[in-house]
Design an enzyme around this catalytic site. Sequence first.
Site, PDB file in Angstrom:
ATOM      1  N   ASN A  15       0.916  -1.139  -0.022  1.00 20.86           N
ATOM      2  CA  ASN A  15      -0.007   0.071   0.065  1.00 20.86           C
ATOM      3  C   ASN A  15       0.975   1.153   0.006  1.00 20.86           C
ATOM      4  OD1 ASN A  15      -1.806   1.834   0.287  1.00 20.86           O
ATOM      5  ND2 ASN A  15      -2.431   1.510   2.604  1.00 20.86           N
ATOM      6  N   TRP A  16       1.137   1.705  -1.104  1.00 21.74           N
ATOM      7  CA  TRP A  16       1.952   3.094  -1.346  1.00 21.74           C
ATOM      8  C   TRP A  16       1.466   4.230  -0.740  1.00 21.74           C
ATOM      9  CZ3 TRP A  16       4.457   2.343  -6.976  1.00 21.74           C
ATOM     10  CH2 TRP A  16       5.383   1.608  -7.006  1.00 21.74           C
ATOM     11  N   LYS A  17       0.304   4.277  -0.520  1.00 20.65           N
ATOM     12  CA  LYS A  17      -0.769   5.352   0.103  1.00 20.65           C
ATOM     13  C   LYS A  17      -0.348   6.423  -0.926  1.00 20.65           C
ATOM     14  CE  LYS A  17      -0.359   3.617   4.459  1.00 20.65           C
ATOM     15  NZ  LYS A  17      -0.399   3.752   5.973  1.00 20.65           N
ATOM     16  N   HIS A 105      -9.814   1.540   4.812  1.00 21.90           N
ATOM     17  CA  HIS A 105      -8.477   1.777   5.419  1.00 21.90           C
ATOM     18  C   HIS A 105      -8.699   2.892   6.483  1.00 21.90           C
ATOM     19  CE1 HIS A 105      -4.384   2.948   6.308  1.00 21.90           C
ATOM     20  NE2 HIS A 105      -4.045   1.826   5.618  1.00 21.90           N
ATOM     21  N   GLU A 107      -7.009   5.216   7.359  1.00 22.62           N
ATOM     22  CA  GLU A 107      -7.017   6.546   6.979  1.00 22.62           C
ATOM     23  C   GLU A 107      -8.203   7.131   6.253  1.00 22.62           C
ATOM     24  OE1 GLU A 107      -3.134   5.632   4.978  1.00 22.62           O
ATOM     25  OE2 GLU A 107      -2.162   5.230   7.105  1.00 22.62           O
ATOM     26  N   GLU A 184      -5.684  -4.613  10.708  1.00 25.79           N
ATOM     27  CA  GLU A 184      -4.867  -3.605  10.810  1.00 25.79           C
ATOM     28  C   GLU A 184      -4.881  -2.641  12.132  1.00 25.79           C
ATOM     29  OE1 GLU A 184      -2.549  -2.213   7.000  1.00 25.79           O
ATOM     30  OE2 GLU A 184      -4.337  -1.384   6.867  1.00 25.79           O
ATOM     31  N   GLY A 190       2.155   2.621  10.656  1.00 24.24           N
ATOM     32  CA  GLY A 190       3.210   3.781  10.587  1.00 24.24           C
ATOM     33  C   GLY A 190       4.045   3.966  11.837  1.00 24.24           C
ATOM     34  N   SER A 225       2.927  -1.755  10.495  1.00 22.66           N
ATOM     35  CA  SER A 225       4.538  -1.789  10.760  1.00 22.66           C
ATOM     36  C   SER A 225       4.970  -3.275  10.467  1.00 22.66           C
ATOM     37  CB  SER A 225       4.670  -1.585  12.391  1.00 22.66           C
ATOM     38  OG  SER A 225       4.463  -0.207  12.447  1.00 22.66           O
ATOM     39  N   GLY A 246       2.639  -1.136   4.569  1.00 25.38           N
ATOM     40  CA  GLY A 246       2.797   0.326   4.005  1.00 25.38           C
ATOM     41  C   GLY A 246       4.166   1.030   3.786  1.00 25.38           C
ATOM     42  N   GLY A 247       4.649   1.505   4.719  1.00 26.05           N
ATOM     43  CA  GLY A 247       6.155   1.971   4.684  1.00 26.05           C
ATOM     44  C   GLY A 247       7.308   1.105   4.128  1.00 26.05           C
TER      45      GLY A 247
END
Length: 265
Positions: A15-17, A105, A107, A184, A190, A225, A246-247
């Site tokens: 997930n590159w956001k 998600h 966010e 999640e 993150g 994470s 993600g990250g």
Amino acid sequence: MKNPTQPSQPWVIANWKMNPATQAEVTALTSQLATHSTALPDCNVVISPSFLHLQVVKQTIATTSPIHLAAQNLCAENADKGAFTGEVSANQLVDMGVNFVLVGHSERRQYYSETDTILRKKIQNAFTHGLSVVFCIGETHEQYLAKQTFSVIEQQLELLADFAQQIPLPNTLDTPPKLLIAYEPVWAIGTGLTPSLDEIDTTHNFISEWLSNTQIYAPILYGGSVNANNAHDIASLLLVNGALVGGASLNATSFYQIIHAFAQK
Ligand code: PGA
């Protein structure tokens, strides 16, 4: 009880956001991924770039490897086309070669006030056009501390019951599941924090039971994470069928280390 139809091949989803910031960085990351992607191990890999970058990822990677494409969002109001400024429809995504879409998600729930009503419409629109849905759920830190994880998750899962009839068992291993769940914890996203392995296991077990009782087939991914250091331990849990990353997915080397950790499941 175990979800009766646990898939054999795990799913690892990037997930590159809203990353990377520039076209040059997208091109660099995509090229690095392409060098690894012809030798993918036994693992289903999905990349979810921003809408803007779907085309370049598709051209650079997805045409030469079994990597799938996911969108991070879709229009709730209409599945096809029309006067919905700023939106992208399920139909347009499928036409672009996208197979998956993230829905729910944290966010999007937090910053864009996405309610169950909106999420329900998005899932219906995705299913109408044959997009598989990665449905994200998870508790906040406050809810975690108050030991409300199960009740929060149960509430978030509830709307899926409406779709049970539309989610068939996959016919073959080549058929992507119509629904994937990504557990999640919001406080793990993150932050570098994760629940203990025991906690992840217990929560996945809870989700698995809920799905079984509702007669829904869905692999259950963990997200929050996940990185190259903890991927092996998380992947070793029986009820973890993959990861939403993600990250660590913004670095080709660490993302492939995560893929390899899950491929050894
Ligand atoms: P993270 O994000 O891996 O950076 O914690 C996961 C996600 O939000 O899907």
